[in-house]
Design a protein around this motif. Sequence first.
Motif, short mmCIF file in Angstrom:
data_model
loop_
_atom_site.label_atom_id
_atom_site.label_comp_id
_atom_site.label_asym_id
_atom_site.label_seq_id
_atom_site.Cartn_x
_atom_site.Cartn_y
_atom_site.Cartn_z
N ILE A 1 0.77 -1.05 0.08
CA ILE A 1 -0.04 0.01 -0.13
C ILE A 1 0.76 1.43 -0.09
O ILE A 1 1.73 1.54 1.06
N VAL B 1 0.76 4.93 0.40
CA VAL B 1 -0.16 6.02 0.97
C VAL B 1 -0.11 7.09 0.29
O VAL B 1 -1.17 7.69 0.01
N VAL C 1 -2.44 6.74 -2.74
CA VAL C 1 -3.87 6.93 -2.18
C VAL C 1 -4.28 8.55 -2.03
O VAL C 1 -5.30 8.75 -2.64
N TYR C 2 -3.39 8.99 -1.53
CA TYR C 2 -3.80 10.37 -1.09
C TYR C 2 -3.81 11.26 -2.47
O TYR C 2 -4.55 12.18 -2.55
N ILE D 1 -8.17 4.00 3.10
CA ILE D 1 -7.35 3.47 4.02
C ILE D 1 -7.84 2.63 4.87
O ILE D 1 -7.51 1.64 5.51
N VAL E 1 -8.73 -0.86 3.82
CA VAL E 1 -7.74 -1.77 3.39
C VAL E 1 -7.42 -3.16 4.20
O VAL E 1 -7.63 -3.04 5.38
N ILE F 1 4.62 -0.96 3.23
CA ILE F 1 3.82 0.31 2.85
C ILE F 1 4.94 1.41 2.15
O ILE F 1 6.14 1.13 2.56
N LEU G 1 -2.58 9.82 7.16
CA LEU G 1 -2.95 8.46 6.41
C LEU G 1 -2.24 7.29 7.14
O LEU G 1 -2.61 6.39 7.25
N LEU H 1 -3.54 4.36 8.98
CA LEU H 1 -3.44 2.74 8.46
C LEU H 1 -2.73 2.09 9.69
O LEU H 1 -3.25 0.74 9.94
#
Length: 284
Positions: free
Chosen positions: A172, A174, A177-178, A192, A195, A203, A234, A238
């Motif tokens: 993942i 992050v 994602v953002y 998040i 997930v 990560i 975030l 997580l």
Amino acid sequence: MTQLPARAGVGFKAEHAQDIFGNDPAVGWFEIHPENYMVAGGPRLAMLEKLCAHYPVSMHGVGLSLGGGETLSENHLADLKRLVDRFDPAMVSEHIAWSSHEGLYMADLLPTPMTKTSLDHLVQAIETVQDYIGRRILIENPTSYMPLPQNSIPELDFITEAARRSGCGLLIDVNNVYISAHNLGFDAGAFIAAVPGDLVGEIHLAGHERDANPDDDVLIDTHSRPVADPVWALFDQLISRIGPRPTLIEWDNDVPGWDVLAAEAALADRYLDHGAKPLLEAAS
């Protein structure tokens, strides 16, 4: 095979070799792109040999073209297997993207349509890689800049289903994602929160920039800046839920001095320590 510790790691850069070798900096692990080491011999492989003797190493691929829907390159698979067999990395991962078409390699990570057909192709490609190199891999969520009109499966459902069906894990990112949430208009926190923690093996954290065109409200995944505060938030969200995982600081452009990179890794370690506390408190 060694395991990646649930600590911060950094991408290995040759310009930092003098700071690393002989000084044993307090980072948990290093990541390399295997494509940079697919050579017959020479100083690159010698440097990688030295790195693997002192630290756990993850191989994060950028050229397999898992999401292209075409037969994977036999030469690329053979080169990857040769590296994996020789250096026995603690982790192997790849992007959900495509970078080649009909034998033409484009040196980019292009978006994979999120459809049932693409999902079937992706699962088959992951299984091919895992069978070929003899180990489980991780797949990384993409960075999105605009919605593809053919998309019919939400991103998190798409990557989760690919992992469940193929037996691989998730990496993942992050920052991805953002950026994707900003560019496409979805809730990064909700992503998040959903997930599946049991699939997360690693990560990634990185910096980003805003597109130079002032008329575009678009974030670009540049890996050229410190991790932004919303991305740290975030990340904290997580790991507070799923627990610490091996976490990479990615900084591939405008690479700073070793002290700056090491400071980012140390900050990530502090977040990881904080993220472990809720789980310890719950168990006590």
